[in-house]
Design an enzyme around this catalytic site. Structure first.
Site, mmCIF file in Angstrom:
data_model
loop_
_atom_site.group_PDB
_atom_site.id
_atom_site.type_symbol
_atom_site.label_atom_id
_atom_site.label_comp_id
_atom_site.label_asym_id
_atom_site.label_seq_id
_atom_site.Cartn_x
_atom_site.Cartn_y
_atom_site.Cartn_z
ATOM 1 N N GLY A 12 -23.975 -59.035 -7.873
ATOM 2 C CA GLY A 12 -23.923 -57.691 -8.473
ATOM 3 C C GLY A 12 -24.485 -57.854 -9.917
ATOM 4 C CG ASP A 33 -21.515 -60.815 -4.119
ATOM 5 O OD1 ASP A 33 -21.421 -59.499 -3.160
ATOM 6 O OD2 ASP A 33 -21.849 -60.287 -5.315
ATOM 7 C CB ALA A 116 -14.179 -56.442 -13.906
ATOM 8 C CE1 TYR A 147 -14.729 -49.685 -9.324
ATOM 9 C CE2 TYR A 147 -14.703 -48.013 -11.382
ATOM 10 C CZ TYR A 147 -14.925 -49.090 -10.869
ATOM 11 O OH TYR A 147 -15.575 -50.186 -11.580
ATOM 12 C CE1 TYR A 161 0.791 -61.941 -8.119
ATOM 13 C CE2 TYR A 161 0.621 -64.411 -8.355
ATOM 14 C CZ TYR A 161 0.629 -63.325 -7.738
ATOM 15 O OH TYR A 161 0.685 -63.242 -6.208
#
Ligand code: UDP
Length: 328
Positions: A12, A33, A116, A147, A161
């Site tokens: 990307g 990817d 991200a 999203y 975590y």
């Protein structure tokens, strides 16, 4: 010892620039990817290198990588509003199932993991600029919800975590970023405007053009991400350029830059389109000693040069032209 780094979303826009950076730092880079929105052309130049390898794999499924891994960078995700509408389930899966798989991998390999995240966690923000402490204003069932909520879940999972398993994690909240290798036809405003100018079409401003964004050049973003990864700070950090501009002004800048005589035409504002967006980068400055270096005029010039190298065929392949759902 040479560091071994896994970068998801490697083909990307951001992933490919991160691959370049970690190669430059002398690391062994493993790119991953599933090419659903990525393009191998972005990393073609890396395949000849011994310290680069590539897996065509969907991280929503179990991820196996042999050998040690020092760092994992989770950058796989569709990232434009049109993509979310076209592939909503994959968008949700990569942010939820995908991060779960990668957190498991990071635990097994004792890797440090950076995710991200995005300014979209702030939704249509009621405060401007947005500091990391702002919890956001998100519509979970709107078109951007797939999203926004995937990214918010991803942050929650990563933090769990960190606190429960003691995993080393980092969270970067990325604001609008641009530069070479952006997908010309993903519907985002900058490639949309430059593509329209190059094809001799009018520039489509959505709404009255008074909504704002703040655009960061990709090299600045990569530097911020690199510094955050190497820091010991586990809370979210905004990385972006605080230079805010209205979309109407931005269209005028693109017309000036491209030297075309195109007009601006107005189209309806898509649902839940944030009215304002500007990062508060106090934390990045204090903790990472980071701030953007490339101003918009310089960055846009480089980006325009890149788009000019694309073929007419690429320019004419408008993926979303008939995707009427988007702009209603
Ligand atoms: N936009 C526009 N014309 C276009 C594409 C986008 O006016 O052809 C607007 C869009 O409505 C939004 C802004 O530009 O207000 C940035 O859109 P983009 O999709 O690039 O990213 P966002 O920041 O909304 O995720």
């Amino acid at each position: 010892m040479q560091k071994r780094v896994l970068i998801t979303g490697a083909a990307g826009f951001l992933g490919s620039h991160l691959c370049d950076r970690f190669i430059k730092e002398g690391c062994h880079v493993i790119g991953m990817d599933n090419l659903i929105t990525g393009d191998l052309a972005n990393i073609e130049h890396l395949f000849k290198l011994e310290n680069f390898e590539f897996y065509n794999h969907d991280v929503s499924k179990f991820v196996h990588v042999p050998g040690q891994l020092d760092y994992i960078l989770h950058f796989a995700s569709p990232a434009s509003p049109i993509d979310y509408l076209k592939i909503p389930i994959q968008t949700l899966k990569v942010g939820s199932l995908g991060i779960h798989n990668l957190l498991g991998l990071a635990r097994a390999k004792k890797s440090r993991l950076i995710i991200a995240s995005t300014s979209e966690v702030y939704g249509d923000p009621a405060v401007n600029p947005q500091p990391e402490e702002y919890w956001g204003n998100v519509n979970p069932v709107g078109p951007r919800g797939v999203y926004d909520e995937a990214k918010r879940f991803q942050e929650a999972m990563t933090m769990a975590y960190h606190t429960f398993h003691g995993l080393e994690t980092r969270i970067v909240r990325i604001f609008n970023t641009y530069g070479p290798r952006m997908r010309l036809n993903d519907g985002r405003v900058l490639p949309a405007f430059i593509g329209q100018a190059l094809r001799g079409e009018d520039l489509t401003v959505f709404g009255d053009g008074s909504q704002t964004r703040s655009f960061c050049y990709v090299d600045d973003l990569v530097e911020g991400i690199y510094r955050l990864l190497l820091s010991d700070y586990a809370q979210p950090v905004n990385i972006g350029n605080p230079d805010e501009i209205t979309i109407g002004q931005f269209a005028e800048e693109i017309i000036k830059l491209t030297g075309t005589n195109q007009k601006v035409v107005y189209k309806p504002l898509p649902q839940d389109d944030p009215k304002q967006r500007r990062p508060d980068i106090t934390k990045a400055k204090e903790i990472l000693g980071w701030e953007p270096k490339v101003n918009r005029a310089e960055g846009l010039k480089i980006t325009y040069e890149y788009f000019k190298t694309l073929s007419k065929e690429q320019l004419d392949k408008i993926e979303h032209k008939d995707f009427k759902n988007y702009n209603r």
